[in-house]
Design a protein around this motif. Structure first.
Motif, PDB file in Angstrom:
ATOM      1  N   ASP A   1      10.233  15.528   9.706  1.00  0.00           N
ATOM      2  CA  ASP A   1      10.229  15.695   8.253  1.00  0.00           C
ATOM      3  C   ASP A   1       9.541  14.501   7.596  1.00  0.00           C
ATOM      4  OD1 ASP A   1      10.927  15.833   5.477  1.00  0.00           O
ATOM      5  OD2 ASP A   1      12.669  17.060   5.998  1.00  0.00           O
ATOM      6  N   PRO A   2       8.529  14.719   6.770  1.00  0.00           N
ATOM      7  CA  PRO A   2       7.834  13.612   6.104  1.00  0.00           C
ATOM      8  C   PRO A   2       8.752  12.729   5.269  1.00  0.00           C
ATOM      9  CG  PRO A   2       6.573  15.635   5.879  1.00  0.00           C
ATOM     10  CD  PRO A   2       7.900  16.019   6.461  1.00  0.00           C
ATOM     11  N   ALA A   3       9.894  13.265   4.835  1.00  0.00           N
ATOM     12  CA  ALA A   3      10.804  12.474   4.004  1.00  0.00           C
ATOM     13  C   ALA A   3      11.293  11.225   4.714  1.00  0.00           C
ATOM     14  CB  ALA A   3      11.995  13.326   3.578  1.00  0.00           C
ATOM     15  N   ASN A   4      11.303  11.226   6.040  1.00  0.00           N
ATOM     16  CA  ASN A   4      11.743  10.049   6.781  1.00  0.00           C
ATOM     17  C   ASN A   4      10.845   8.839   6.546  1.00  0.00           C
ATOM     18  OD1 ASN A   4      14.023  11.193   8.263  1.00  0.00           O
ATOM     19  ND2 ASN A   4      12.503  12.379   9.391  1.00  0.00           N
ATOM     20  N   ALA A   5       9.626   9.076   6.081  1.00  0.00           N
ATOM     21  CA  ALA A   5       8.689   7.969   5.853  1.00  0.00           C
ATOM     22  C   ALA A   5       9.211   6.986   4.821  1.00  0.00           C
ATOM     23  CB  ALA A   5       7.328   8.507   5.422  1.00  0.00           C
ATOM     24  N   THR A   6      10.129   7.423   3.967  1.00  0.00           N
ATOM     25  CA  THR A   6      10.724   6.513   2.983  1.00  0.00           C
ATOM     26  C   THR A   6      11.248   5.249   3.652  1.00  0.00           C
ATOM     27  OG1 THR A   6      11.367   8.347   1.560  1.00  0.00           O
ATOM     28  CG2 THR A   6      12.522   6.281   1.230  1.00  0.00           C
ATOM     29  N   ASN A   7      11.861   5.393   4.813  1.00  0.00           N
ATOM     30  CA  ASN A   7      12.486   4.264   5.502  1.00  0.00           C
ATOM     31  C   ASN A   7      11.783   3.909   6.818  1.00  0.00           C
ATOM     32  OD1 ASN A   7      14.517   5.165   3.525  1.00  0.00           O
ATOM     33  ND2 ASN A   7      15.833   3.667   4.525  1.00  0.00           N
ATOM     34  N   ARG A   8      10.564   4.373   6.994  1.00  0.00           N
ATOM     35  CA  ARG A   8       9.801   3.999   8.190  1.00  0.00           C
ATOM     36  C   ARG A   8       8.878   2.830   7.872  1.00  0.00           C
ATOM     37  NH1 ARG A   8       8.569   9.735  11.400  1.00  0.00           N
ATOM     38  NH2 ARG A   8      10.770  10.036  11.995  1.00  0.00           N
TER      39      ARG A   8
ATOM     40  N   ALA B   1      -0.662   7.021   3.439  1.00  0.00           N
ATOM     41  CA  ALA B   1      -0.643   5.557   3.381  1.00  0.00           C
ATOM     42  C   ALA B   1       0.384   4.993   4.353  1.00  0.00           C
ATOM     43  CB  ALA B   1      -0.333   5.103   1.957  1.00  0.00           C
ATOM     44  N   SER B   2       1.550   5.604   4.400  1.00  0.00           N
ATOM     45  CA  SER B   2       2.577   5.165   5.343  1.00  0.00           C
ATOM     46  C   SER B   2       2.092   5.277   6.779  1.00  0.00           C
ATOM     47  CB  SER B   2       3.843   6.005   5.153  1.00  0.00           C
ATOM     48  OG  SER B   2       4.766   5.770   6.200  1.00  0.00           O
ATOM     49  N   ARG B   3       1.509   6.400   7.119  1.00  0.00           N
ATOM     50  CA  ARG B   3       1.075   6.632   8.495  1.00  0.00           C
ATOM     51  C   ARG B   3      -0.047   5.688   8.903  1.00  0.00           C
ATOM     52  NH1 ARG B   3       1.418  13.297   8.555  1.00  0.00           N
ATOM     53  NH2 ARG B   3       3.658  13.375   9.089  1.00  0.00           N
TER      54      ARG B   3
ATOM     55  N   PRO C   1      10.499   1.942  12.450  1.00  0.00           N
ATOM     56  CA  PRO C   1       9.337   2.830  12.650  1.00  0.00           C
ATOM     57  C   PRO C   1       9.711   4.276  12.974  1.00  0.00           C
ATOM     58  CG  PRO C   1       9.012   0.753  13.799  1.00  0.00           C
ATOM     59  CD  PRO C   1      10.425   0.747  13.310  1.00  0.00           C
ATOM     60  N   ASP C   2      10.883   4.477  13.588  1.00  0.00           N
ATOM     61  CA  ASP C   2      11.317   5.827  13.974  1.00  0.00           C
ATOM     62  C   ASP C   2      12.512   6.304  13.158  1.00  0.00           C
ATOM     63  OD1 ASP C   2       9.362   5.967  16.038  1.00  0.00           O
ATOM     64  OD2 ASP C   2      10.678   4.782  17.343  1.00  0.00           O
ATOM     65  N   TYR C   3      12.636   5.831  11.943  1.00  0.00           N
ATOM     66  CA  TYR C   3      13.799   6.152  11.121  1.00  0.00           C
ATOM     67  C   TYR C   3      13.934   7.663  10.922  1.00  0.00           C
ATOM     68  CZ  TYR C   3      17.473   4.893   7.850  1.00  0.00           C
ATOM     69  OH  TYR C   3      18.696   4.717   7.238  1.00  0.00           O
ATOM     70  N   VAL C   4      15.153   8.150  11.083  1.00  0.00           N
ATOM     71  CA  VAL C   4      15.464   9.563  10.823  1.00  0.00           C
ATOM     72  C   VAL C   4      16.771   9.613  10.042  1.00  0.00           C
ATOM     73  CG1 VAL C   4      15.963  11.822  11.813  1.00  0.00           C
ATOM     74  CG2 VAL C   4      14.325  10.309  12.949  1.00  0.00           C
ATOM     75  N   PHE C   5      16.744  10.264   8.894  1.00  0.00           N
ATOM     76  CA  PHE C   5      17.956  10.431   8.103  1.00  0.00           C
ATOM     77  C   PHE C   5      18.885  11.450   8.761  1.00  0.00           C
ATOM     78  CE2 PHE C   5      14.944   9.045   4.764  1.00  0.00           C
ATOM     79  CZ  PHE C   5      15.661   7.981   4.244  1.00  0.00           C
TER      80      PHE C   5
ATOM     81  N   SER D   1       0.807  -1.223   0.000  1.00  0.00           N
ATOM     82  CA  SER D   1       0.000   0.000   0.000  1.00  0.00           C
ATOM     83  C   SER D   1       0.837   1.268   0.000  1.00  0.00           C
ATOM     84  CB  SER D   1      -0.946   0.006   1.199  1.00  0.00           C
ATOM     85  OG  SER D   1      -0.226   0.146   2.415  1.00  0.00           O
ATOM     86  N   PHE D   2       2.099   1.157   0.369  1.00  0.00           N
ATOM     87  CA  PHE D   2       2.964   2.342   0.408  1.00  0.00           C
ATOM     88  C   PHE D   2       4.112   2.217  -0.587  1.00  0.00           C
ATOM     89  CE2 PHE D   2       6.810   4.318   2.485  1.00  0.00           C
ATOM     90  CZ  PHE D   2       6.496   5.627   2.131  1.00  0.00           C
ATOM     91  N   VAL D   3       4.983   1.243  -0.395  1.00  0.00           N
ATOM     92  CA  VAL D   3       6.194   1.140  -1.213  1.00  0.00           C
ATOM     93  C   VAL D   3       5.857   0.901  -2.679  1.00  0.00           C
ATOM     94  CG1 VAL D   3       8.355  -0.114  -1.568  1.00  0.00           C
ATOM     95  CG2 VAL D   3       7.518   0.298   0.761  1.00  0.00           C
TER      96      VAL D   3
END
Length: 202
Positions: free
Chosen positions: A136-143, A188-190, A125-129, A31-33
């Protein structure tokens, strides 16, 4: 060495493991990736059932490293598996602990002479670049719903990249997609991460 309980994407009814770990991970992937083209190569492997979902038994760092080695051996023995997601439902909830696991896992692959054969991608789940705010929503790439290591066949990845136009643009494109106002990809990620958080509290 104890092997993790593992199933293919098409075998989700194992009585040995909690199916929610695999079910929610697959929901996140699809649903996300895949749905939002976060990884342009994931869809093909998902459609041809070439993704292995492995749920780790271990909750400690040493045990999780042993389980990673077991997954490398499984990939050695089963060429039809393109990639493995090693899910760690317990023990790596803290992102700093997870980063320690990742660092040691990368060293271990090098020590075992898997460099150039397999490589790791990281999800939590708490990934931060680095250099990016936690909000930052961009972190959702790896969450992802659960901490996991993504074990990829390097040859498969190189073939996929060779056939994809401008692969260097993928990270920037994903950031723009997730940071866009009203981003459907971010929503979708959230949704999936919220479901995982709710399941953990039950």
């Amino acid at each position: 060495m104890r092997s993790p309980h593992s199933v293919h994407v098409t075998n989700l009814r194992s009585s040995v493991i909690d199916p929610s770990f695999i079910g929610l991970t697959r929901a996140w992937l699809e649903s996300f990736v895949v749905a939002h083209d976060i990884c342009p190569f994931a869809g093909r492997e998902s459609r041809r059932d070439a993704i292995r979902y492995a749920v780790a038994d271990a909750t400690d760092l040493e045990g999780l490293l042993h389980e990673l080695v077991a997954e490398c051996r499984s990939l050695d023995a089963e060429p039809g598996i393109a990639t493995t997601l090693l899910i760690a439902p317990a023990g790596m909830e803290d992102f700093d602990d997870y980063l320690d696991w990742l660092e040691l896992a990368e060293r271990l692959l090098e020590d075992l002479e898997y460099t150039g054969i397999y490589q790791l991608a990281s999800f939590h789940p708490d990934y931060v670049f680095d250099g990016v705010e936690a909000s930052d929503p961009a972190n959702a790439t790896n969450r992802s719903p659960y901490p996991m290591l993504h074990l990829l066949r390097e040859a498969e990845l190189e073939r996929a990249l060779a056939s994809y136009p401008d692969p260097e643009s993928i990270p920037e494109r994903n950031m723009e997609t997730l940071r866009a106002p009203g981003s459907e990809a971010l929503a979708a990620s959230r949704r999936v991460l919220a479901r995982a958080g709710g399941a953990a509290q039950e």
